[in-house]
Design an enzyme around this catalytic site. Structure first.
Site, PDB file in Angstrom:
ATOM      1  N   HIS A   1       0.763  -1.220  -0.048  1.00 19.24           N
ATOM      2  CA  HIS A   1      -0.196   0.084   0.037  1.00 19.24           C
ATOM      3  C   HIS A   1       0.826   1.399  -0.177  1.00 19.24           C
ATOM      4  O   HIS A   1       0.487   2.399  -0.352  1.00 19.24           O
ATOM      5  CB  HIS A   1      -0.777  -0.209   1.430  1.00 19.24           C
ATOM      6  CG  HIS A   1      -2.256   0.369   0.821  1.00 19.24           C
ATOM      7  ND1 HIS A   1      -2.507   1.430   0.143  1.00 19.24           N
ATOM      8  CD2 HIS A   1      -3.636  -0.093   1.146  1.00 19.24           C
ATOM      9  CE1 HIS A   1      -3.996   1.578   0.007  1.00 19.24           C
ATOM     10  NE2 HIS A   1      -4.569   0.709   0.720  1.00 19.24           N
TER      11      HIS A   1
ATOM     12  N   ASP B   1     -10.206  -7.392 -18.932  1.00 22.93           N
ATOM     13  CA  ASP B   1     -10.401  -8.715 -19.989  1.00 22.93           C
ATOM     14  C   ASP B   1      -9.015  -8.886 -20.349  1.00 22.93           C
ATOM     15  O   ASP B   1      -8.228  -8.296 -21.082  1.00 22.93           O
ATOM     16  CB  ASP B   1     -11.208  -8.372 -20.956  1.00 22.93           C
ATOM     17  CG  ASP B   1     -11.489  -9.495 -21.958  1.00 22.93           C
ATOM     18  OD1 ASP B   1     -10.776 -10.491 -21.806  1.00 22.93           O
ATOM     19  OD2 ASP B   1     -12.054  -9.040 -23.007  1.00 22.93           O
TER      20      ASP B   1
END
Length: 466
Positions: free
Chosen positions: A168, A390
């Site tokens: 993070h 995708d």
């Protein structure tokens, strides 16, 4: 016995290990604040590609295109750097060390597990979903000696789960999904990196401070060597609540009508709806204080504005407080309006003031203990392009998060698979979830649950922007 069978673990290097780029990138206040939090963990589940000749071809394709993506997001192939200042100083400086040591890639197989086993049951046994994520349990500061990015590709009987763990300190949720979107596009295009629709990351972190402080920022030393101590928390469960576009419109209209305004957003109405039901289901005393901790992005709140592809943490937070009795009594519109006012208060001036105050007195918080059964916290965003990932096999079926920084009251928001819908992944006590299931006011709006993960979580909870 765990169904996970690990095939291999490898290190993915940059496509061009000798590219000319800065070796050191300084951390900003937003990056340093999360040093003692767990890492960012999100994953996507897909139907297994049918056009590939074998599974190994798929794995090699993902490895190759990940290397191409790291060439663009080269800080993710590095480690955290640490400088301990003089003994009399008792401060230290963390930074991104772009040394090209590489990211971790894990190939695993979940024996006998199908897509339906994950998405259809009300309860998923044990911690199946969490075994699909690499580097569980690590804190961000442990990026000194661990990869800043790890990917686990788990083969199911009829599907693929791609779980990603990102430190993070490198970036927030916007940065996380920017990386994921870029990787999936490169893979979908057969490894071609020319003329990508995804812009390259913006690494100019100094613009976030805009003269507030000089980099590097010194912080007080803390125990970042050895194995950190962890508290053991109560058992928790997760459930995903799916809100259709129509139900969201109903809640938004109701909240605005009650307050005679049109300023309350769909997300604010949903958060208020959940806050009221969770509070009611927790069985708190009417005079007990409750609070909602909300994280929001600041890219558009800065002056000058930060680009969306800024690689780093650009977030702010705020609390909405009430008593349990007042919240339940005043209802949806009032709760949503209180949330609206808090978010509206995060102006450019307030964000700059918050940064200035932190620089004057830097503090690195631990997530453990920040959240208890009287509080909620919402992270992530329904605006992240989750279902646009995708890889060349079709869109994802669903998104799930890993075990990082889970606590009683953690609500993670995602876009739903259906256009205009929103999902909330709620991590709560089993008793609270059971009470919510029997709460007629919550179900009045016909909010359908997607599934309920019955996993016990021992330990705490990421902070990503809305």
């Amino acid at each position: 016995m765990s169904p996970i069978h690990f095939i291999s673990t490898s290190t993915i290097q940059l496509t061009n290990a000798h590219q000319n780029h800065p070796q050191r990138i300084e951390l900003t206040p937003g990056d340093l604040r999360v040093l003692r939090f767990n890492q960012n963990q999100k994953g996507l589940i897909f139907h297994k590609p049918k056009h590939l000749s074998n599974d190994q071809g798929l794995i090699e394709q993902l490895k190759t295109t990940l290397s191409h993506t790291l060439h663009i997001f080269y800080p993710l192939a590095g480690r955290l750097g640490l400088i301990e200042n003089g003994n009399d100083d008792q401060t230290c400086c963390f930074f991104l060390h772009c040394n090209g040591e590489g990211a971790q890639f894990v190939h695993a197989v979940a024996d006998g597990v199908t897509v339906a086993d994950i998405l259809e049951p009300t309860i998923v046994p044990d911690d199946l979903v969490y075994s699909f994520f690499p580097m569980n349990g690590l804190f961000n500061y442990q990026g000194i000696s661990n990869p800043l990015l790890a990917v686990q590709v788990t083969e199911l009987v009829d599907g693929i789960f791609i779980g990603c763990t990102m430190n993070h300190c490198v970036g927030d949720g916007t940065s996380f999904w920017h990386f994921f979107n870029t990787w999936s596009e490169i893979c979908r295009r057969g490894g071609c990196v020319d003329q990508l629709s995804q812009p390259h990351p913006d690494l100019a972190r100094e613009q976030l401070l805009n003269g507030i402080a000089d980099l590097p920022i010194r912080i007080q030393r803390f125990q970042y060597h050895g194995i950190p101590e962890r508290s053991v928390g109560p058992p928790l469960q997760q459930r995903v609540f799916h809100f259709s576009k129509e139900r969201i419109s109903q809640l938004k209209a109701k909240a605005n009508a009650e307050m005679e305004t049109d300023k309350i957003s769909s997300l604010q109405a949903l958060m208020a709806h959940l806050w009221i039901s969770v509070t009611r289901s927790r069985g708190l005393d009417a005079n007990e204080e409750v609070a909602y901790f909300i994280l929001a992005g600041t890219r558009q709140r800065m002056q000058p504005k930060l680009r969306e592809e800024f690689l780093g943490n650009a977030i702010t937070s705020g609390l909405v407080k009430s008593t349990a009795g007042e919240l339940v009594k005043n209802g949806l519109g009032w709760a949503a309006w209180e949330i609206n006012k808090m978010i509206a208060s995060k102006t450019t001036e307030e964000v700059r003031k918050s940064l200035d105050n932190w620089v004057k007195c830097p503090t690195v918080l631990k997530f453990e203990g920040m959240i208890d059964r009287t509080k909620l916290v919402t992270g992530s965003s329904h605006r992240f392009d989750v279902y646009g990932n995708d890889f060349g096999w079709g869109k994802p079926l669903a998104v799930r998060s890993g075990p990082a920084d889970k606590c009683d009251g953690r609500l993670t928001v995602f876009a739903g698979a259906d256009p205009g819908s929103i999902d909330f992944e709620a991590c709560l006590s089993p008793e609270t979830l059971q009470a919510m299931a029997q709460d007629p006011e919550f179900w009045t709006h016909d909010v359908k649950p997607n599934f309920n993960i019955g996993v016990d979580l021992n330990g705490a909870a990421q902070a990503t922007p809305l």
